[in-house]
Design a protein around this motif. Structure first.
Motif, PDB file in Angstrom:
ATOM      1  N   MET A  89       0.784  -1.403  -0.054  1.00 20.42           N
ATOM      2  CA  MET A  89      -0.168   0.137   0.147  1.00 20.42           C
ATOM      3  C   MET A  89       0.756   1.168  -0.081  1.00 20.42           C
ATOM      4  N   THR A  90       2.045   1.191   0.252  1.00 18.77           N
ATOM      5  CA  THR A  90       3.049   2.323   0.195  1.00 18.77           C
ATOM      6  C   THR A  90       4.030   2.366  -1.090  1.00 18.77           C
ATOM      7  N   ASN A  91       3.620   1.551  -2.026  1.00 24.26           N
ATOM      8  CA  ASN A  91       3.975   1.439  -3.183  1.00 24.26           C
ATOM      9  C   ASN A  91       3.371   1.334  -4.357  1.00 24.26           C
ATOM     10  N   LEU A  92       3.036   2.475  -5.003  1.00 21.42           N
ATOM     11  CA  LEU A  92       2.006   2.685  -6.084  1.00 21.42           C
ATOM     12  C   LEU A  92       2.358   1.896  -7.341  1.00 21.42           C
ATOM     13  N   GLU A  93       3.529   1.486  -7.510  1.00 20.24           N
ATOM     14  CA  GLU A  93       4.186   0.528  -8.695  1.00 20.24           C
ATOM     15  C   GLU A  93       3.736  -0.958  -8.397  1.00 20.24           C
ATOM     16  N   SER A  94       3.750  -1.355  -7.328  1.00 21.25           N
ATOM     17  CA  SER A  94       3.385  -2.639  -6.883  1.00 21.25           C
ATOM     18  C   SER A  94       1.780  -2.861  -7.172  1.00 21.25           C
ATOM     19  N   PHE A  95       0.967  -1.875  -6.813  1.00 16.33           N
ATOM     20  CA  PHE A  95      -0.432  -1.731  -7.207  1.00 16.33           C
ATOM     21  C   PHE A  95      -0.658  -1.928  -8.804  1.00 16.33           C
ATOM     22  N   LYS A  96       0.035  -0.926  -9.472  1.00 12.80           N
ATOM     23  CA  LYS A  96      -0.104  -0.934 -10.950  1.00 12.80           C
ATOM     24  C   LYS A  96       0.270  -2.550 -11.467  1.00 12.80           C
ATOM     25  N   SER A  97       1.243  -3.141 -11.072  1.00 16.70           N
ATOM     26  CA  SER A  97       1.586  -4.403 -11.486  1.00 16.70           C
ATOM     27  C   SER A  97       0.743  -5.744 -11.321  1.00 16.70           C
ATOM     28  N   ILE A  98      -0.038  -5.420 -10.460  1.00 12.56           N
ATOM     29  CA  ILE A  98      -1.416  -6.255 -10.133  1.00 12.56           C
ATOM     30  C   ILE A  98      -2.079  -6.623 -11.252  1.00 12.56           C
ATOM     31  N   THR A 117      -0.855  -4.996   1.610  1.00 15.33           N
ATOM     32  CA  THR A 117      -0.206  -5.145   2.828  1.00 15.33           C
ATOM     33  C   THR A 117       0.224  -3.684   3.522  1.00 15.33           C
ATOM     34  N   LYS A 118       0.816  -3.638   4.514  1.00 14.27           N
ATOM     35  CA  LYS A 118       1.480  -2.546   5.375  1.00 14.27           C
ATOM     36  C   LYS A 118       0.484  -1.516   5.655  1.00 14.27           C
ATOM     37  N   CYS A 119      -0.660  -1.843   5.926  1.00 16.35           N
ATOM     38  CA  CYS A 119      -1.572  -0.924   6.281  1.00 16.35           C
ATOM     39  C   CYS A 119      -1.317  -0.179   7.722  1.00 16.35           C
ATOM     40  N   ASP A 120      -0.293  -0.670   8.106  1.00 16.03           N
ATOM     41  CA  ASP A 120      -0.129  -0.009   9.568  1.00 16.03           C
ATOM     42  C   ASP A 120       0.820   1.283   9.075  1.00 16.03           C
ATOM     43  N   LEU A 121       1.106   1.449   8.027  1.00 20.47           N
ATOM     44  CA  LEU A 121       2.194   2.531   7.808  1.00 20.47           C
ATOM     45  C   LEU A 121       1.261   3.628   7.076  1.00 20.47           C
ATOM     46  N   PHE A 122       0.315   4.272   7.968  1.00 21.67           N
ATOM     47  CA  PHE A 122      -0.733   5.170   7.533  1.00 21.67           C
ATOM     48  C   PHE A 122      -0.148   6.171   6.688  1.00 21.67           C
TER      49      PHE A 122
END
Length: 181
Positions: A89-98, A117-122
């Motif tokens: 969730m803190t890395n836009l490229e990882s979302f785009k690569s889905i 993942t990493k939803c605790d890193l608000f």
């Protein structure tokens, strides 16, 4: 025995997700998965409220490295019961690569779930809920956000998998153990 395949770019938290779920631990140090990693989670499932009607289930968790999904490759996961497509969730490229993972996964029938993942890193989250929900709507995916560090969202995600997928699969296709005769 059922299978959960976990896919996504490197460093998104796939191995941490598996380690936290299977062993209850969060490992701070990142160690990349080479090829695939394999773990087993055992369940005892009540098929109904009758205490004598239970099913013992071994579910395999396959952590697939992004090296397995190199350019031009197709991932055949036809034995999967569930595929978790994981992004950070803190890395836009990882979302785009889905989108790349969706295109590379060849499967007949399987539940596919998007996991942030990493939803605790608000303060570092850079992907809006509306973008995520829109993507899920287009691709007909269920979505869960989790933190391997704090365990947030784990119960919701794996209860959903157990109740809606594993239970359905075993209730419809196998005999129960210990059922009254």
């Amino acid at each position: 025995t059922g299978k959960i395949f976990i896919v996504g770019d490197r460093n998104v938290g796939k191995s941490s997700l598996v380690e936290k779920y299977v062993n209850g631990k969060f490992v701070e140090r990142y160690k990349p998965t080479i090829g695939a990693d394999f773990n087993i989670k055992k369940y005892i499932i009540k098929i109904n409220e009758d205490q004598y009607c239970t099913q013992y289930v071994n579910y395999q968790l396959w952590d697939i490295s992004d090296y397995e999904c190199s350019v031009g490759s197709i991932l055949k996961l036809d034995s999967a019961g569930v595929i978790l497509m994981v992004f950070d969730m803190t890395n836009l490229e990882s979302f785009k690569s889905i989108q790349k993972w969706i295109e590379k996964i060849v499967i007949a029938k399987c539940a596919k779930i998007l996991v942030g993942t990493k939803c605790d890193l608000f303060e570092k989250i850079c992907i809006s809920d509306s973008d995520i929900f829109s993507f899920c709507s287009v691709h007909k995916l269920n979505y869960f956000k989790i933190s391997s560090r704090t365990s947030e969202g784990f119960a919701d995600l794996f209860d959903y998998i157990k109740e809606h997928i594993i239970l359905t699969e075993y209730y419809c296709s196998s005999e129960t153990i210990g059922a009254p005769r």
